[in-house]
Scaffold this motif. Structure first.
Motif, PDB file in Angstrom:
ATOM      1  N   LYS A  73      62.589  46.567  90.752  1.00  0.00           N
ATOM      2  CA  LYS A  73      61.287  46.877  90.162  1.00  0.00           C
ATOM      3  C   LYS A  73      61.410  47.933  89.070  1.00  0.00           C
ATOM      4  O   LYS A  73      62.436  48.586  88.922  1.00  0.00           O
ATOM      5  CB  LYS A  73      60.316  47.341  91.242  1.00  0.00           C
ATOM      6  N   HIS A  93      58.878  43.499  87.361  1.00  0.00           N
ATOM      7  CA  HIS A  93      59.255  43.562  88.767  1.00  0.00           C
ATOM      8  C   HIS A  93      59.710  42.166  89.185  1.00  0.00           C
ATOM      9  O   HIS A  93      58.998  41.185  88.936  1.00  0.00           O
ATOM     10  CB  HIS A  93      58.070  44.000  89.631  1.00  0.00           C
ATOM     11  N   SER A 145      56.620  39.708  88.240  1.00  0.00           N
ATOM     12  CA  SER A 145      55.367  40.310  87.808  1.00  0.00           C
ATOM     13  C   SER A 145      55.662  41.228  86.625  1.00  0.00           C
ATOM     14  O   SER A 145      56.571  42.056  86.692  1.00  0.00           O
ATOM     15  CB  SER A 145      54.737  41.099  88.956  1.00  0.00           C
ATOM     16  N   THR A 168      51.979  37.086  86.507  1.00  0.00           N
ATOM     17  CA  THR A 168      52.847  36.836  87.651  1.00  0.00           C
ATOM     18  C   THR A 168      53.189  35.358  87.718  1.00  0.00           C
ATOM     19  O   THR A 168      52.309  34.506  87.535  1.00  0.00           O
ATOM     20  CB  THR A 168      52.156  37.253  88.970  1.00  0.00           C
ATOM     21  N   ILE A 181      54.476  37.275  99.541  1.00  0.00           N
ATOM     22  CA  ILE A 181      53.833  37.905  98.385  1.00  0.00           C
ATOM     23  C   ILE A 181      53.381  39.317  98.755  1.00  0.00           C
ATOM     24  O   ILE A 181      53.584  40.264  97.985  1.00  0.00           O
ATOM     25  CB  ILE A 181      52.649  37.046  97.889  1.00  0.00           C
ATOM     26  N   ARG A 182      52.803  39.481  99.940  1.00  0.00           N
ATOM     27  CA  ARG A 182      52.379  40.817 100.381  1.00  0.00           C
ATOM     28  C   ARG A 182      53.584  41.750 100.535  1.00  0.00           C
ATOM     29  O   ARG A 182      53.524  42.931 100.187  1.00  0.00           O
ATOM     30  CB  ARG A 182      51.580  40.729 101.687  1.00  0.00           C
ATOM     31  N   GLU A 185      54.523  42.864  97.119  1.00  0.00           N
ATOM     32  CA  GLU A 185      53.557  43.848  96.626  1.00  0.00           C
ATOM     33  C   GLU A 185      53.743  45.205  97.300  1.00  0.00           C
ATOM     34  O   GLU A 185      53.643  46.241  96.640  1.00  0.00           O
ATOM     35  CB  GLU A 185      52.133  43.325  96.837  1.00  0.00           C
ATOM     36  N   ARG A 186      54.028  45.208  98.599  1.00  0.00           N
ATOM     37  CA  ARG A 186      54.275  46.479  99.307  1.00  0.00           C
ATOM     38  C   ARG A 186      55.522  47.167  98.757  1.00  0.00           C
ATOM     39  O   ARG A 186      55.556  48.389  98.619  1.00  0.00           O
ATOM     40  CB  ARG A 186      54.429  46.242 100.814  1.00  0.00           C
ATOM     41  N   LEU A 188      56.540  47.102  95.781  1.00  0.00           N
ATOM     42  CA  LEU A 188      56.199  47.702  94.490  1.00  0.00           C
ATOM     43  C   LEU A 188      55.482  49.028  94.688  1.00  0.00           C
ATOM     44  O   LEU A 188      55.602  49.931  93.859  1.00  0.00           O
ATOM     45  CB  LEU A 188      55.345  46.748  93.656  1.00  0.00           C
ATOM     46  N   GLU A 189      54.726  49.133  95.755  1.00  0.00           N
ATOM     47  CA  GLU A 189      53.971  50.360  96.026  1.00  0.00           C
ATOM     48  C   GLU A 189      54.852  51.460  96.602  1.00  0.00           C
ATOM     49  O   GLU A 189      54.554  52.637  96.434  1.00  0.00           O
ATOM     50  CB  GLU A 189      52.819  50.069  96.987  1.00  0.00           C
TER      51      GLU A 189
END
Length: 193
Positions: A73, A93, A145, A168, A181-182, A185-186, A188-189
């Motif tokens: 990322k 990412h 993304s 994306t 996908i979740r 996304e996690r 990335l956070e």
């Protein structure tokens, strides 16, 4: 195909003409070397034109039976909007689920750089990155993304500084697996709090 010297001279001539057409004096001290600098810059920032992005993904390895997601990322990029030839920039990412092959992580940065070194639109850039990974590694899935700030939107026209665009692309298992996908996304956070 033009020789490098001939190509440089043509670009310099056009830049001088543009300066004259906007009412500037290309012979004043501050602009005297601008055509040469712009020509040199174009050679650098557009050096990916005509090069297949997949060529950035060399040296693959056996996957070592790795069964998880690999995420790289916050890969910075700078490119030029093909509609106005002014910059847009941001972060890429990448997540993928290997099948049999993995690749050196630095190759993803090279892939992003190569796709950015041409007049570009963010949507195409996102797709090119995803397609290259999918074609070369044949993973179970890939998700890419791209976040971008476009000076053609921030500094001219509607003038909305601070706005950003996210594109994306999902292929393979990422197309229909919301939990993957979740997880992407996690990842990335993490580290951003």
């Amino acid at each position: 195909m033009l020789t490098e010297t001939r190509s440089q001279a043509i670009i310099e001539s056009y830049v001088r003409g543009i300066l004259e057409e906007i009412g500037e004096n290309p012979n004043r001290e501050g602009l005297l070397d601008t055509p040469k600098r712009v020509s040199k810059m174009y050679k650098e920032v557009f050096s990916g034109v005509g090069i297949d992005p997949r060529t950035a993904l060399t040296t693959t390895f056996e996957g070592e039976q790795y069964d998880g997601m690999i995420v790289v990322k916050d890969i910075d990029y700078y490119t030029f909007c093909e509609h106005h030839l002014i910059p847009f920039f941001g972060k890429v990412h990448i997540g993928y689920m290997p099948s049999e092959r993995i690749i050196g992580l630095s190759k993803f940065a090279r892939l992003v750089e190569l796709t950015a070194q041409r007049p570009q639109v963010q949507e195409r850039m996102t797709q090119q990155i995803s397609n290259a990974i999918f074609d070369v590694l044949n993973p179970k899935g890939v998700i890419v993304s791209v976040e971008g700030q476009h000076l053609c939107m921030c500094a001219r026209g509607v003038k909305k500084p601070g706005s950003s665009t996210v594109t994306t692309v999902k292929q393979g298992v990422f197309k229909e697996n919301d939990s993957l996908i979740r997880e992407f996304e996690r990842s990335l956070e993490s580290g951003r709090r």
